[in-house]
Write a protein that holds these residues in place. Structure first.
Motif, mmCIF file in Angstrom:
data_model
loop_
_atom_site.group_PDB
_atom_site.id
_atom_site.type_symbol
_atom_site.label_atom_id
_atom_site.label_comp_id
_atom_site.label_asym_id
_atom_site.label_seq_id
_atom_site.Cartn_x
_atom_site.Cartn_y
_atom_site.Cartn_z
ATOM 1 N N GLY A 115 0.802 -1.215 0.000
ATOM 2 C CA GLY A 115 0.000 0.000 0.000
ATOM 3 C C GLY A 115 0.834 1.262 0.000
ATOM 4 N N GLY A 116 2.099 1.136 -0.395
ATOM 5 C CA GLY A 116 2.974 2.297 -0.481
ATOM 6 C C GLY A 116 3.665 2.661 0.816
ATOM 7 N N TYR A 117 3.596 1.808 1.831
ATOM 8 C CA TYR A 117 4.182 2.161 3.130
ATOM 9 C C TYR A 117 5.685 1.922 3.183
ATOM 10 N N VAL A 118 6.137 0.760 2.759
ATOM 11 C CA VAL A 118 7.565 0.448 2.751
ATOM 12 C C VAL A 118 7.846 -0.441 1.542
ATOM 13 N N THR A 119 9.103 -0.531 1.185
ATOM 14 C CA THR A 119 9.455 -1.312 0.004
ATOM 15 C C THR A 119 9.395 -2.815 0.297
ATOM 16 N N LEU A 120 8.761 -3.545 -0.622
ATOM 17 C CA LEU A 120 8.669 -5.000 -0.536
ATOM 18 C C LEU A 120 8.198 -5.509 -1.889
ATOM 19 N N ALA A 121 8.689 -6.647 -2.284
ATOM 20 C CA ALA A 121 8.247 -7.296 -3.513
ATOM 21 C C ALA A 121 8.231 -8.793 -3.273
ATOM 22 N N ALA A 122 7.717 -9.528 -4.244
ATOM 23 C CA ALA A 122 7.672 -10.981 -4.118
ATOM 24 C C ALA A 122 7.777 -11.616 -5.487
ATOM 25 N N VAL A 123 8.326 -12.813 -5.499
ATOM 26 C CA VAL A 123 8.392 -13.638 -6.706
ATOM 27 C C VAL A 123 7.670 -14.933 -6.384
ATOM 28 N N LEU A 124 6.641 -15.243 -7.168
ATOM 29 C CA LEU A 124 5.905 -16.488 -6.978
ATOM 30 C C LEU A 124 6.194 -17.415 -8.145
ATOM 31 N N THR A 125 6.354 -18.691 -7.850
ATOM 32 C CA THR A 125 6.612 -19.654 -8.903
ATOM 33 C C THR A 125 5.969 -20.988 -8.557
ATOM 34 N N THR A 126 6.135 -21.944 -9.443
ATOM 35 C CA THR A 126 5.508 -23.252 -9.290
ATOM 36 C C THR A 126 6.435 -24.233 -8.586
#
Length: 429
Positions: A281-292
């Motif tokens: 929601g724009g509060y802090v930096t975070l990302a994710a990678v999803l895979t099988t």
């Protein structure tokens, strides 16, 4: 307290801003506070409030000072702000992983939590590389389309548009991958593009580890919208030749283009999905990678025997906690209807720009509205003209656009679209 003039002077002399010159910096606005969809700016004439048309580069989807998100941060601070993820785990990371797996297209159930969007693309490309290293094929190329943007670190730069993109400066230094022409705009014929793209892919098929795309909408590369059929075609090409499919949904994910994922509108489940920006929601930096599970097993079968990436702040508890709260807010509203509401307002409000002589195109997709000029935007003058009308925009190249927070009211959407149209007319005619 630092005075307004002293603050701007120090900023000008010492602080680099994104894509800006240090020796001849562009003007900046001092933000005093932010609440709802408004930024409170300090101006020469005094404090003013303006509507944020940008969601702080597309991430502040719930606006600012959101009680539920503030509470999640405060609660987590009372427990711990950070612990290393190597050898440890914690409830916010597990909760976020569960929520992402539930929301993602079926089968994407292995989650790598990264620092930022660029890092998530780095990780996705590493996954594809390692997945093919297990059997000695050693595929070293990625296939993509021109006009894309995937981030500012080196691997993402290498699959960003090599000529017209912002990273063309690094040509010759970056690894060279394979670029098909940009897909035609939505509604335009695809057959000629398909034929040329297939021929190019088949020339390099044995070397291609993955096809990487921003599905449906190319963001910072030019806000180019293209047909879901083009996405399906590229995914089919990849799978027919043993390559993986990576979707970069850092900008398009979490309903921005009208569905939970652009992948949903395309009817394609990628092998690897990158998400970021709006995740917290724009509060802090975070990302994710999803895979099988299949890709994860292939990565583990590579000579390294594990995924060779591990950021210091991986799965930061504060970031994970606020991301869970952000996903709760998304789930509490019918987002399909909400984004349709925003789209209708953008479509109606930006329509008058089509009558301006300086405008080459006006287009909308989900909660994205774009006015494309025939020449480069005078960024400084258009920004000032919009601010005078109570709106913060950040044009680039030949585009003046809005990706507003999802909580923006009809009245504020009218304010945004009116400001954009009038600012373009005032500056460019």
């Amino acid at each position: 307290m630092t005075s307004y003039d002293d603050l701007l002077a120090f900023d000008r002399d010492h602080l680099w801003h994104p894509y800006s010159s240090m020796t001849a910096p562009s003007p900046v606005q001092q933000v005093l506070s932010a609440r709802g969809v408004r930024l409170r700016l300090q101006r020469d004439s005094g404090p003013v409030e303006v509507v944020d048309a940008m969601s702080s580069w597309w991430c502040a989807i719930h606006g600012y000072a959101v009680p539920e998100l503030d509470a999640a941060v405060v609660d987590q601070l009372g427990r711990m702000s950070h612990v290393m993820f190597g050898g440890l785990t914690h409830e916010p990371a597990v909760q976020l992983g569960r929520r992402l797996v539930d929301l993602a297209p079926a089968g994407l159930d292995k989650v790598f939590l990264a620092d930022s969007g660029s890092v998530s693309v780095e990780v996705a490309m590493k996954m594809a590389w390692q997945a093919h290293a297990r059997d000695g094929i050693g595929r070293t190329k990625f296939f993509t389309v021109r006009g894309g943007y995937h981030g500012d670190t080196f691997s993402p730069m290498s699959v960003t548009d090599p000529d017209g993109g912002m990273h063309s400066l690094y040509a010759g230094f970056l690894p060279e991958h394979v670029f098909a022409d940009r897909p035609p705009a939505t509604g335009e014929p695809l057959e000629e593009w398909k034929s040329a793209t297939q021929a190019l892919f088949e020339q390099h098929a044995d070397d291609v580890a993955a096809v990487i795309l921003e599905p449906l909408l190319q963001g910072a590369g030019g806000m180019h919208a293209y047909d879901p059929e083009a996405v399906r075609f590229l995914a089919t090409l990849a799978r027919e030749h043993g390559a993986l499919v990576i979707f970069d949904e850092i900008a398009t994910g979490f309903w921005r283009t009208g569905t939970a994922w652009a992948a949903d509108a395309c009817g394609v489940t990628p092998d690897v999905l990158c998400v970021g920006k709006a995740l917290t929601g724009g509060y802090v930096t975070l990302a994710a990678v999803l895979t099988t599970a299949e890709v994860a097993a292939a990565v583990d079968a590579s000579p390294a025997g594990a995924m060779m990436h591990g950021p210091t702040f991986m799965a930061n508890p504060l970031a994970c906690a606020v991301a869970v709260a952000s996903l709760d807010l998304l789930a509490a509203t019918d987002q399909a209807a909400n984004i349709a509401r925003i789209n209708a307002a953008l479509d109606e409000g930006l329509a008058p720009a089509r009558d301006l002589g300086s405008v080459a195109d006006v287009r909308t997709l989900g909660a994205v509205g774009v006015v494309e000029l025939g020449t480069p935007v005078d960024v400084r003058r258009v920004t000032e003209a919009a601010l005078a009308r109570g709106v913060w925009v950040r044009p680039f190249r030949n585009l003046v656009y809005s990706m507003p927070p999802y909580v923006t009211s009809e009245e504020d959407l009218r304010t945004i679209t009116t400001a954009i149209v009038e600012a373009v007319e005032e500056v460019h005619g």
